[in-house]
Design a protein around this motif. Structure first.
Motif, short mmCIF file in Angstrom:
data_model
loop_
_atom_site.label_atom_id
_atom_site.label_comp_id
_atom_site.label_asym_id
_atom_site.label_seq_id
_atom_site.Cartn_x
_atom_site.Cartn_y
_atom_site.Cartn_z
N ALA A 147 0.79 -1.22 0.00
CA ALA A 147 0.00 0.00 0.00
C ALA A 147 0.83 1.28 0.00
CB ALA A 147 -0.97 -0.02 1.19
N PRO A 148 1.99 1.35 0.67
CA PRO A 148 2.75 2.60 0.68
C PRO A 148 3.49 2.92 -0.62
CG PRO A 148 3.29 1.21 2.59
CD PRO A 148 2.56 0.36 1.61
N LEU A 149 3.53 1.99 -1.57
CA LEU A 149 4.33 2.20 -2.78
C LEU A 149 3.71 3.20 -3.73
CD1 LEU A 149 5.28 -1.51 -3.57
CD2 LEU A 149 6.77 0.23 -2.62
N ALA A 150 4.51 4.15 -4.18
CA ALA A 150 4.12 5.09 -5.23
C ALA A 150 4.96 4.80 -6.47
CB ALA A 150 4.33 6.53 -4.77
N PHE A 151 4.36 4.87 -7.64
CA PHE A 151 5.06 4.63 -8.90
C PHE A 151 5.73 5.93 -9.33
CE2 PHE A 151 4.43 4.16 -13.72
CZ PHE A 151 5.63 3.49 -13.89
N VAL A 152 7.06 5.88 -9.49
CA VAL A 152 7.84 7.09 -9.72
C VAL A 152 8.32 7.22 -11.16
CG1 VAL A 152 9.98 8.29 -9.09
CG2 VAL A 152 8.56 7.24 -7.33
N ALA A 153 8.80 6.13 -11.76
CA ALA A 153 9.39 6.23 -13.10
C ALA A 153 9.53 4.86 -13.71
CB ALA A 153 10.77 6.91 -13.03
N ARG A 154 9.72 4.85 -15.02
CA ARG A 154 10.01 3.62 -15.75
C ARG A 154 11.14 3.91 -16.72
NH1 ARG A 154 5.96 0.53 -20.06
NH2 ARG A 154 7.32 -1.25 -20.48
N ALA A 155 12.05 2.96 -16.90
CA ALA A 155 13.15 3.13 -17.84
C ALA A 155 13.54 1.78 -18.41
CB ALA A 155 14.36 3.76 -17.15
N ILE A 156 13.79 1.75 -19.71
CA ILE A 156 14.22 0.53 -20.38
C ILE A 156 15.67 0.70 -20.82
CG2 ILE A 156 13.85 -1.03 -22.32
CD1 ILE A 156 10.92 -0.29 -22.28
N THR A 157 16.51 -0.25 -20.45
CA THR A 157 17.93 -0.21 -20.79
C THR A 157 18.10 -0.12 -22.30
OG1 THR A 157 18.26 -1.69 -18.91
CG2 THR A 157 20.12 -1.38 -20.39
N PRO A 158 19.03 0.71 -22.78
CA PRO A 158 19.25 0.86 -24.23
C PRO A 158 19.60 -0.47 -24.90
CG PRO A 158 20.39 2.58 -23.02
CD PRO A 158 19.90 1.61 -22.00
N ALA A 221 8.04 16.97 -3.88
CA ALA A 221 7.43 18.30 -3.94
C ALA A 221 6.06 18.28 -4.58
CB ALA A 221 8.36 19.25 -4.70
N ASP A 222 5.83 17.33 -5.49
CA ASP A 222 4.56 17.26 -6.23
C ASP A 222 4.18 15.79 -6.39
OD1 ASP A 222 2.38 17.48 -7.88
OD2 ASP A 222 3.51 18.15 -9.64
N PRO A 223 3.46 15.21 -5.40
CA PRO A 223 3.11 13.79 -5.46
C PRO A 223 2.25 13.41 -6.66
CG PRO A 223 2.83 14.64 -3.23
CD PRO A 223 3.07 15.82 -4.11
N GLY A 224 1.54 14.36 -7.25
CA GLY A 224 0.71 14.06 -8.40
C GLY A 224 1.43 14.14 -9.73
N ARG A 225 2.73 14.36 -9.71
CA ARG A 225 3.52 14.49 -10.92
C ARG A 225 3.45 13.21 -11.77
NH1 ARG A 225 8.18 17.32 -12.50
NH2 ARG A 225 9.78 16.10 -13.56
N PRO A 226 3.25 13.31 -13.09
CA PRO A 226 3.26 12.11 -13.94
C PRO A 226 4.62 11.41 -13.88
CG PRO A 226 2.37 14.00 -15.13
CD PRO A 226 2.96 14.54 -13.86
N ALA A 227 4.60 10.10 -14.06
CA ALA A 227 5.83 9.30 -14.01
C ALA A 227 6.53 9.33 -15.36
CB ALA A 227 5.51 7.86 -13.62
N PRO A 228 7.80 9.71 -15.42
CA PRO A 228 8.53 9.70 -16.69
C PRO A 228 8.82 8.28 -17.15
CG PRO A 228 10.02 10.25 -14.92
CD PRO A 228 8.66 10.19 -14.31
N PHE A 229 8.82 8.09 -18.45
CA PHE A 229 9.12 6.79 -19.07
C PHE A 229 10.24 7.03 -20.07
CE2 PHE A 229 7.35 3.38 -22.20
CZ PHE A 229 8.42 2.55 -21.91
N MET A 230 11.44 6.51 -19.75
CA MET A 230 12.63 6.67 -20.58
C MET A 230 12.89 5.39 -21.37
SD MET A 230 15.15 8.68 -21.44
CE MET A 230 15.31 9.88 -20.11
N ARG A 231 13.02 5.53 -22.67
CA ARG A 231 13.34 4.37 -23.51
C ARG A 231 14.07 4.86 -24.76
NH1 ARG A 231 7.44 2.74 -26.13
NH2 ARG A 231 6.64 4.87 -26.32
N PHE A 232 14.55 3.90 -25.54
CA PHE A 232 15.28 4.21 -26.77
C PHE A 232 14.55 3.54 -27.94
CE2 PHE A 232 18.23 5.15 -23.53
CZ PHE A 232 19.15 6.05 -24.05
N LEU A 233 14.21 4.33 -28.94
CA LEU A 233 13.55 3.83 -30.14
C LEU A 233 14.31 4.29 -31.36
CD1 LEU A 233 9.78 4.49 -29.30
CD2 LEU A 233 10.98 2.30 -29.23
N HIS A 234 14.67 3.32 -32.22
CA HIS A 234 15.40 3.63 -33.45
C HIS A 234 16.69 4.41 -33.15
CE1 HIS A 234 11.74 2.27 -35.31
NE2 HIS A 234 11.05 3.26 -34.78
N GLY A 235 17.34 4.03 -32.04
CA GLY A 235 18.61 4.62 -31.68
C GLY A 235 18.53 5.96 -30.98
N ALA A 236 17.32 6.47 -30.77
CA ALA A 236 17.17 7.78 -30.14
C ALA A 236 16.46 7.66 -28.80
CB ALA A 236 16.40 8.71 -31.06
#
Length: 242
Positions: A147-158, A221-236
């Motif tokens: 229950a205490p867990l908040a989702f902060v971010a997602r990232a996929i290794t290049p 500072a802003d608990p409602g902030r959207p979670a960033p999702f970092m990934r690489f597509l077509h080398g970018a």
């Protein structure tokens, strides 16, 4: 001034680079937990230093975490994910079983934190038998507390890395830990400590960890902030928000 999270992002200085002529590996699901203490003048983050003999991110300071184990899909828990966290995870690109995977990711983050630091994000419970990766955790007389867990971010290794992970980063208050005392004979990280944000940024961090340290500060500072999702597509590099 710290860089914004959408600043230039590249992990190639973290080592472990794939032969460009080799095939691209499919990333494995993984989860990480950012535990935050607020019992001092400044918030402090739980971090650990990886063994210098490891092939992947040796001697780097990281948040505890690791890949999802098949036992994470069926492990018991004292509580379930909050509706907000479950809803945020449901905004991810489709999976065959989104709710089941979301729960497994959260359980993996809690289990790996115990394995790497000896700390339990849990509620006290009668000791119960367990199988596989969950046997040591359940033997502590505790059940994971989601229950205490908040989702902060997602990232996929290049794709140029020899180890690839589709990692979700969760955050939880240290007050949700069963105790601040480490369980004996636990802890895979060479060293752990609590660091305020300035101290954390001064450590030898992988770039993705530095990225998430910044995001954790923004999230407090802003608990409602959207979670960033970092990934690489077509080398970018691509950054979107969930």
């Amino acid at each position: 001034m710290d860089e914004p999270i959408d600043a230039k992002f590249d992990t190639r200085n973290d080592g472990d680079v794939r032969d460009p002529n080799a095939g691209v590996l499919k990333p494995r699901h993984a989860a990480t937990l950012i535990v935050v203490r607020d019992d001092g003048d400044r918030p402090r983050l739980l971090m650990g230093r990886r063994n210098r003999g490891l092939a992947f991110m040796a001697d780097k300071w990281v948040f505890p975490g690791g890949r999802v184990d098949r036992g994470d899909y069926a492990a018991p828990s004292a509580s379930e994910l909050s509706p907000d966290t479950a809803a945020r995870l449901a905004l991810e690109p489709r999976h065959p079983s989104p709710a089941r995977l979301a729960r497994a990711l959260a359980l993996a983050a809690v289990r790996e934190t115990f394995e790497e630091t000896g700390l339990l994000l849990a509620k006290a419970a009668p000791e119960r038998p367990g199988a596989g990766a969950w046997r040591p955790f359940l033997a502590q007389g505790a059940l994971p507390d989601l229950a205490p867990l908040a989702f902060v971010a997602r990232a996929i290794t290049p794709p140029y890395r020899t180890r690839r992970f589709d990692a979700r980063f969760f955050m939880a208050p240290a007050s949700a830990l069963l105790s601040l005392e480490r369980q004996p004979d636990c802890g895979e990280l060479d060293e752990i400590g609590w660091f305020d944000f300035d101290q954390a940024r001064a450590l030898d961090l992988p770039n993705i960890t530095r990225f998430v340290v910044h995001e954790a500060a923004q999230r407090l500072a802003d608990p409602g902030r959207p979670a960033p999702f970092m990934r690489f597509l077509h080398g970018a590099r691509q950054l979107s928000y969930l």
